[in-house]
Design a protein around this motif. Structure first.
Motif, PDB file in Angstrom:
ATOM      1  N   SER A  86       0.807  -1.213   0.000  1.00 17.79           N
ATOM      2  CA  SER A  86       0.000   0.000   0.000  1.00 17.79           C
ATOM      3  C   SER A  86       0.846   1.273   0.000  1.00 17.79           C
ATOM      4  O   SER A  86       0.305   2.375   0.060  1.00 17.79           O
ATOM      5  CB  SER A  86      -0.937   0.006   1.217  1.00 17.79           C
ATOM      6  OG  SER A  86      -0.173  -0.020   2.398  1.00 17.79           O
ATOM      7  N   ASP A  87       2.154   1.118  -0.109  1.00 17.33           N
ATOM      8  CA  ASP A  87       3.035   2.282  -0.037  1.00 17.33           C
ATOM      9  C   ASP A  87       3.096   2.980  -1.400  1.00 17.33           C
ATOM     10  O   ASP A  87       4.038   2.788  -2.181  1.00 17.33           O
ATOM     11  CB  ASP A  87       4.431   1.836   0.414  1.00 17.33           C
ATOM     12  CG  ASP A  87       5.433   2.978   0.411  1.00 17.33           C
ATOM     13  OD1 ASP A  87       5.012   4.160   0.354  1.00 17.33           O
ATOM     14  OD2 ASP A  87       6.646   2.683   0.431  1.00 17.33           O
ATOM     15  N   VAL A  88       2.108   3.816  -1.661  1.00 18.31           N
ATOM     16  CA  VAL A  88       2.016   4.447  -2.978  1.00 18.31           C
ATOM     17  C   VAL A  88       3.129   5.473  -3.192  1.00 18.31           C
ATOM     18  O   VAL A  88       3.651   5.617  -4.310  1.00 18.31           O
ATOM     19  CB  VAL A  88       0.587   5.031  -3.192  1.00 18.31           C
ATOM     20  CG1 VAL A  88       0.306   6.180  -2.252  1.00 18.31           C
ATOM     21  CG2 VAL A  88       0.350   5.422  -4.638  1.00 18.31           C
ATOM     22  N   ASP A  89       3.547   6.140  -2.127  1.00 17.34           N
ATOM     23  CA  ASP A  89       4.676   7.081  -2.270  1.00 17.34           C
ATOM     24  C   ASP A  89       5.946   6.343  -2.691  1.00 17.34           C
ATOM     25  O   ASP A  89       6.712   6.821  -3.537  1.00 17.34           O
ATOM     26  CB  ASP A  89       4.953   7.809  -0.945  1.00 17.34           C
ATOM     27  CG  ASP A  89       3.896   8.857  -0.623  1.00 17.34           C
ATOM     28  OD1 ASP A  89       3.020   9.100  -1.470  1.00 17.34           O
ATOM     29  OD2 ASP A  89       3.962   9.429   0.482  1.00 17.34           O
ATOM     30  N   CYS A 113      -5.724  -1.686  -0.511  1.00 19.80           N
ATOM     31  CA  CYS A 113      -4.397  -1.057  -0.530  1.00 19.80           C
ATOM     32  C   CYS A 113      -4.392   0.371   0.015  1.00 19.80           C
ATOM     33  O   CYS A 113      -3.391   1.075  -0.101  1.00 19.80           O
ATOM     34  CB  CYS A 113      -3.852  -1.059  -1.950  1.00 19.80           C
ATOM     35  SG  CYS A 113      -4.831  -0.061  -3.090  1.00 19.80           S
ATOM     36  N   VAL A 114      -5.504   0.812   0.605  1.00 17.54           N
ATOM     37  CA  VAL A 114      -5.560   2.201   1.062  1.00 17.54           C
ATOM     38  C   VAL A 114      -4.825   2.362   2.399  1.00 17.54           C
ATOM     39  O   VAL A 114      -5.007   1.556   3.314  1.00 17.54           O
ATOM     40  CB  VAL A 114      -7.015   2.674   1.208  1.00 17.54           C
ATOM     41  CG1 VAL A 114      -7.067   4.093   1.768  1.00 17.54           C
ATOM     42  CG2 VAL A 114      -7.737   2.607  -0.132  1.00 17.54           C
ATOM     43  N   GLU A 115      -4.037   3.410   2.504  1.00 14.85           N
ATOM     44  CA  GLU A 115      -3.319   3.698   3.748  1.00 14.85           C
ATOM     45  C   GLU A 115      -4.282   4.380   4.722  1.00 14.85           C
ATOM     46  O   GLU A 115      -4.224   5.589   4.945  1.00 14.85           O
ATOM     47  CB  GLU A 115      -2.100   4.563   3.452  1.00 14.85           C
ATOM     48  CG  GLU A 115      -1.061   3.819   2.612  1.00 14.85           C
ATOM     49  CD  GLU A 115       0.097   4.698   2.192  1.00 14.85           C
ATOM     50  OE1 GLU A 115       1.222   4.453   2.661  1.00 14.85           O
ATOM     51  OE2 GLU A 115      -0.116   5.629   1.397  1.00 14.85           O
ATOM     52  N   ARG A 127      -2.834   6.197   7.879  1.00 10.78           N
ATOM     53  CA  ARG A 127      -2.130   7.413   7.478  1.00 10.78           C
ATOM     54  C   ARG A 127      -3.118   8.533   7.145  1.00 10.78           C
ATOM     55  O   ARG A 127      -2.910   9.691   7.523  1.00 10.78           O
ATOM     56  CB  ARG A 127      -1.255   7.094   6.258  1.00 10.78           C
ATOM     57  CG  ARG A 127      -0.385   8.236   5.818  1.00 10.78           C
ATOM     58  CD  ARG A 127       0.439   7.847   4.597  1.00 10.78           C
ATOM     59  NE  ARG A 127       1.208   8.970   4.107  1.00 10.78           N
ATOM     60  CZ  ARG A 127       1.730   9.049   2.891  1.00 10.78           C
ATOM     61  NH1 ARG A 127       1.590   8.045   2.036  1.00 10.78           N
ATOM     62  NH2 ARG A 127       2.408  10.120   2.519  1.00 10.78           N
TER      63      ARG A 127
END
Lengths: 271, 271
Positions: A108-111, B222-224, B227
């Motif tokens: 899930s680490d899109v960055d 997959c959503v953070e 955060r």
């Protein structure tokens, strides 16, 4: 009319030879090729076919898929992209379209995934420059963010491209992917000479399962195609206009008819 | 745990009475109601049920659909929204969630549709203020732009809201709709006290046909989530966290089990 180009994805059942022949018959002078079609036809033969027909290869689709977190997979992707750059040069096009890749499965680490796109471009830009090829980052519609492309807006693509020399890294403006963006006209103006490719397709709903094959023939949907074309022109873009439509119904239709319709719609909705 | 709220869309087969009872059994203290469920139960009875159970009504879903180009249809929408504002007040919530509406059939003037959203808010904001209700503009994922909501990003929602007093018009941050946005954290910071509602759902692919019912239970995608929750907290939001999931499989499951799973996942992925 001399800007119109057939992106091969629109007539997916056609080989390179058939697509080249189809363009010649329809009076279309540009073609955007896909790597798998080129591989099936043979690289040298594909290059000869387009050259002999006097066609301009307006882009090669596609490189990219840079987001793997596994270093070995990433190295493999870079090697494949170096190959794609060389293929583009052989085919005589200076545009390699890049689809960045989505989130690795289960992550899930899109960055982080977005940073790996920047890192990959850092490796590839000098290679592209050596071959006289420009890497063209394509923002895909946000509905593809998780599984296909973490570059989701034109502004984001321009941000990334701006870390590199303009002649090495540009952006693709595809109407299907950007039309909804409240900031798209400002982003196009900002992209300016970074625009390496302009592609058109139309948006219709309901979207099909998987949302990959729902793109519509230009004129069938709600996208302000002419307004977007005028905006890229105003931003300084003078290049080809590729019609790229992933649509099962079109793929099931005779290619010649698809091209005829495409030319008529292009005159009506884009020119 | 006292911030967790069940948005009624998550347990769609439940009436208001059943949802109120389900919340009580699960120790959930907040509920987001839907107008059609409230209408089926009766407005006064719904208000009494939640009051007697000691539940906080965290929002009423939903008003909006302001984009018709036909003046008569627009007037009808405004009248319906005035009714929704009064219903929210009767139910004891100060948040009316607004889904703006898409492009009218056959039209492509997205700027015009967006302007009509602003115009409608101009009419409704004073009415909302009289009732002590805040209009909460919800940006929906860009894949809904044509047929459901022309407000597509949080930044755009904040831009619109900023034309009105903060106590009259706010925004909704729904993780499902905004997670992909490269500018979302900056936009949340910018939204600040405009954040009127925070909703959570998760993103999974492949999307189903029509892309409406593909939202996933929190923790399945997959959503953070954490955060994003921390970001709205940091921006000054202290309100409820609604779990709102449109998902056929959940709708087909016993509501009690859905709530049990929801509570566990909330602890694991949001808190």
């Amino acid at each position: 009319m001399n800007r119109l180009s057939l992106n091969q994805a629109t007539t997916r059942s056609w080989s390179v030879a058939e697509a080249v022949d189809g363009c010649a018959r329809a009076g279309i002078t540009g073609i955007g090729l896909w790597r798998e079609h080129v591989a099936a036809q043979g690289l040298a033969e594909s290059a000869k076919l387009v050259r002999d027909a006097g066609l301009t290869v307006t882009s090669l689709c596609r490189g990219g898929f840079f987001t793997a977190s596994d270093p070995a997979e990433r190295a493999k992707a870079l090697a494949d992209n170096e190959k794609a750059i060389a293929e583009a040069a052989t085919l005589g096009t200076d545009v390699l379209v890049l689809v960045s890749g989505g989130l690795p499965a289960g992550q899930s680490d899109v960055d982080g995934a977005r940073q790996r796109v920047v890192d990959a471009l850092g490796s590839l830009a000098p290679v592209a420059a050596e071959h006289g090829v420009r890497l063209a980052i394509e923002p895909l519609h946000p509905m593809y963010c998780s599984d296909r492309c973490v570059v989701s807006t034109l502004d984001q693509a321009v941000d990334i491209a701006s870390e590199f020399p303009a002649e090495q890294v540009g952006v693709v403006v595809d109407t299907y992917h950007v039309w909804w963006d409240p900031g798209v006209y400002r982003a196009i103006e900002r992209a300016g000479r970074r625009i390496a490719s302009f592609q058109v397709a139309d948006w219709v709903t309901p979207l099909p399962e998987g949302v990959l094959l729902g793109r519509a023939m230009i004129g069938d949907g709600c996208v302000e195609l002419r307004r977007l074309r005028e905006a890229v022109d105003h931003a300084g873009y003078r290049g080809p206009i590729e019609v790229e439509i992933f649509n099962q119904e079109l793929w099931d239709s005779p290619g010649g008819e698809v091209l005829e319709l495409m030319v008529a719609r292009y005159r009506e909705h884009v020119l």
